[in-house]
Design a protein around this motif. Structure first.
Motif, short mmCIF file in Angstrom:
data_model
loop_
_atom_site.label_atom_id
_atom_site.label_comp_id
_atom_site.label_asym_id
_atom_site.label_seq_id
_atom_site.Cartn_x
_atom_site.Cartn_y
_atom_site.Cartn_z
N VAL A 128 0.80 -1.14 -0.04
CA VAL A 128 -0.09 0.00 -0.04
C VAL A 128 0.85 1.01 -0.19
O VAL A 128 0.63 2.19 -0.77
N LYS A 129 1.96 1.24 0.77
CA LYS A 129 2.81 2.19 1.09
C LYS A 129 3.67 2.49 -0.17
O LYS A 129 3.72 3.80 -0.92
N ARG A 130 4.03 1.53 -1.14
CA ARG A 130 4.85 1.73 -2.31
C ARG A 130 3.87 2.14 -3.46
O ARG A 130 4.28 3.08 -4.04
N VAL A 131 2.70 1.57 -3.61
CA VAL A 131 1.77 2.10 -4.33
C VAL A 131 1.41 3.80 -4.34
O VAL A 131 1.53 4.44 -5.22
N CYS A 132 1.13 4.03 -3.06
CA CYS A 132 0.80 5.64 -2.90
C CYS A 132 2.04 6.47 -3.22
O CYS A 132 1.69 7.57 -3.69
N ARG A 133 3.21 5.90 -2.79
CA ARG A 133 4.38 6.66 -3.14
C ARG A 133 4.66 6.75 -4.45
O ARG A 133 4.95 7.86 -5.25
N GLU A 134 4.37 5.87 -5.15
CA GLU A 134 4.50 5.78 -6.88
C GLU A 134 3.41 6.57 -7.29
O GLU A 134 3.98 7.58 -8.31
N VAL A 135 2.30 6.78 -7.02
CA VAL A 135 1.38 7.35 -7.62
C VAL A 135 1.65 8.90 -7.22
O VAL A 135 1.46 9.87 -8.11
N PHE A 136 1.87 9.35 -6.25
CA PHE A 136 2.12 10.43 -5.65
C PHE A 136 3.47 11.06 -6.37
O PHE A 136 3.59 12.48 -6.84
N ARG A 137 4.41 10.33 -6.77
CA ARG A 137 5.85 10.66 -7.53
C ARG A 137 5.50 11.00 -8.82
O ARG A 137 5.98 11.98 -9.27
N CYS A 138 4.56 10.34 -9.40
CA CYS A 138 4.32 10.68 -10.68
C CYS A 138 3.42 11.70 -11.26
O CYS A 138 3.35 12.21 -12.13
N MET A 139 2.47 12.05 -10.05
CA MET A 139 1.65 13.35 -10.17
C MET A 139 2.45 14.53 -9.96
O MET A 139 3.49 14.62 -9.16
N GLN A 140 2.11 15.42 -10.77
CA GLN A 140 2.82 16.83 -10.46
C GLN A 140 2.05 17.62 -9.29
O GLN A 140 1.05 17.91 -9.52
N MET A 141 2.71 17.89 -8.23
CA MET A 141 1.95 18.46 -7.12
C MET A 141 2.62 19.75 -6.65
O MET A 141 3.97 19.62 -6.93
N PRO A 142 1.84 20.73 -6.32
CA PRO A 142 2.37 21.98 -5.98
C PRO A 142 2.99 21.65 -4.33
O PRO A 142 2.90 20.48 -3.88
#
Length: 126
Positions: A64-78
């Protein structure tokens, strides 16, 4: 963007978690809730909370943590501090600890969670 999720992009201190948890939840999905608040940095940071009661096996919690980090990393976030907290179990104890199906479902749900936050707040800072 490289494939790493460096430690400066993670929320690790208790005070940082507490300051974000004081905010109201920004978005919800079936298994997750997202908390967010502006930070004074030039990049976004992520914290993940996966309780043992919702994912009793360490393999599942780490997935779960790995998937969350992957999605967060791939999205451009302010420049936000974001915390993703699990609110219900993702798989049964009798089933496999992790599978490609579970990873796909988690990836889609976390993406929807973060994307819904971005679309709901277009007129605001995020």
């Amino acid at each position: 963007m490289n494939g790493k999720f460096s430690s400066d992009r993670r929320i690790v201190k208790t005070d940082d978690f507490s300051s974000v948890f004081r905010m109201r939840p920004c978005a919800r999905t079936e298994h997750f809730v997202l908390f967010a608040r502006l930070n004074q940095l030039t990049h976004a940071r992520l914290g993940i909370v996966v309780a043992k009661r919702f994912a009793p096996r360490a393999v599942t919690r780490n997935t779960v943590k790995r998937v969350c980090r992957e999605v967060f990393r791939c999205m451009q976030m302010p420049a936000f501090d974001c915390i993703i907290r699990m609110t219900s179990a993702v798989n049964a104890r009798k089933g496999p600890a992790t599978s490609s199906r579970l990873k796909r479902i988690l990836r889609e749900e976390v993406y929807r969670l973060i994307a819904s936050r971005k679309t709901n707040q277009k007129n605001r800072l995020w």
